[in-house]
Design an enzyme around this catalytic site. Structure first.
Site, short mmCIF file in Angstrom:
data_model
loop_
_atom_site.label_atom_id
_atom_site.label_comp_id
_atom_site.label_asym_id
_atom_site.label_seq_id
_atom_site.Cartn_x
_atom_site.Cartn_y
_atom_site.Cartn_z
N ASP A 59 8.51 -4.20 21.84
CA ASP A 59 7.86 -4.85 22.97
C ASP A 59 8.53 -6.18 23.32
OD1 ASP A 59 6.13 -2.74 23.09
OD2 ASP A 59 4.45 -3.78 22.14
N GLU A 134 0.76 -12.92 28.24
CA GLU A 134 -0.22 -14.00 28.16
C GLU A 134 0.43 -15.37 28.01
OE1 GLU A 134 1.37 -13.34 24.63
OE2 GLU A 134 -0.35 -11.99 24.65
N ALA A 174 -2.58 -7.18 23.36
CA ALA A 174 -1.74 -7.96 22.45
C ALA A 174 -2.60 -8.97 21.67
CB ALA A 174 -0.61 -8.62 23.23
#
Length: 274
Positions: A59, A134, A174
């Site tokens: 990721d 984020e 996440a």
């Protein structure tokens, strides 16, 4: 054209492909294999102006590719998983031939995902950046942070605790999920604000649950004590001195992700987390 779940019909065939890899030996080997196979199927391997970026790694590699291309909204992105969790990565290494065959025959779908835009103002000077997952806001010395949180111009709360996470729907799976935040279906255009260890005592009262903020609202944060703030921007930690305000909202920009036709968000959740 877009359907009701945020999927896009491709206006042209994918021909120009950039292969982006991390530096691990396994990823480099897969990169060489994928590049050779794509050329064998008649695709053009390029560095500039690709139709598709194939991200080989985990990721983190996928997000690094987005940053490397400055969150280019014209390019489509897909991941081949050689890392650990691989939630964003669509293709496993044993399925590379199947993936390229789907690519050749246009057997795939394209999802659109809005990204996050955050502006930090320090001593009157502003810097803007984008994130796919984020931002995490904490005190620079990891002490208790005291901040005023407004939604638009409306006062929401005076927060005291370890910090806050502001995540996108993709980012809800996440750090947000580890901190007790909710899972958000990725086609929803919202931000989620999740507290980290909020204080609740005779001196401090904080909301302990996440809140969902619609895309037309701006989250405004003002430090109340120390002005040196640590902000983790999709995994990259930066320190900002003398912070006046932090503003976070949904960006008008979106990222296009290639999904194979059998992709299901809920199946992916079950495979990776249950």
């Amino acid at each position: 054209m877009f359907n009701e779940i945020g999927e896009e019909k491709m206006s042209k065939d994918i021909r120009r492909i950039r292969v982006y890899s991390n530096k691990l030996n396994k990823s480099i080997q897969v990169c060489e294999t994928v590049t050779e196979k794509l050329r064998g199927y008649g695709f053009e391997i390029v560095e500039e102006s690709p139709d598709l970026v194939v991200c080989i790694g985990g990721d983190g590699t996928f997000i690094n590719a987005l940053k490397n291309l400055n969150f280019d909204t014209e390019t489509v992105y897909v991941g081949i998983h050689t890392g650990h969790l691989g939630f964003l990565q669509e293709v496993n290494t044993q399925d590379i031939d199947y993936f390229i065959n789907c690519l050749k025959n246009s057997h795939y779908k394209i999802e659109r995902h809005r990204i996050q835009e955050t502006t930090v103002t320090c001593s009157g000077n502003s810097e803007k950046f984008h994130t796919f997952n984020e931002v995490v806001i904490r005190d620079d010395n990891l002490k208790v942070i005291h901040i005023e949180i407004n939604i638009d111009e409306n006062s929401f709360e005076r927060f005291s605790g370890d910090g806050i996470i502001i995540s996108t729907p993709i980012g809800s799976t996440a750090y947000n999920m580890s901190a007790g935040g909710g899972l958000v279906f990725p086609s929803l255009d919202i931000l989620q604000l999740t507290p980290l260890a909020p204080l609740n005592s005779g001196a401090y009262r904080c909301i302990t649950n996440s809140i969902l903020v619609p895309p037309d609202k701006i989250i405004n944060i003002t430090p109340l004590n120390r002005k040196d703030i640590s902000i983790c921007i999709d995994g990259e930690v930066r320190t900002f001195k003398c912070v006046d305000t932090i503003q976070s909202k949904m960006s008008p920009k979106y990222i296009k992700m290639l999904r194979l036709e059998n992709y299901s968000f809920w199946t992916r959740i079950k495979e990776k987390f249950l």
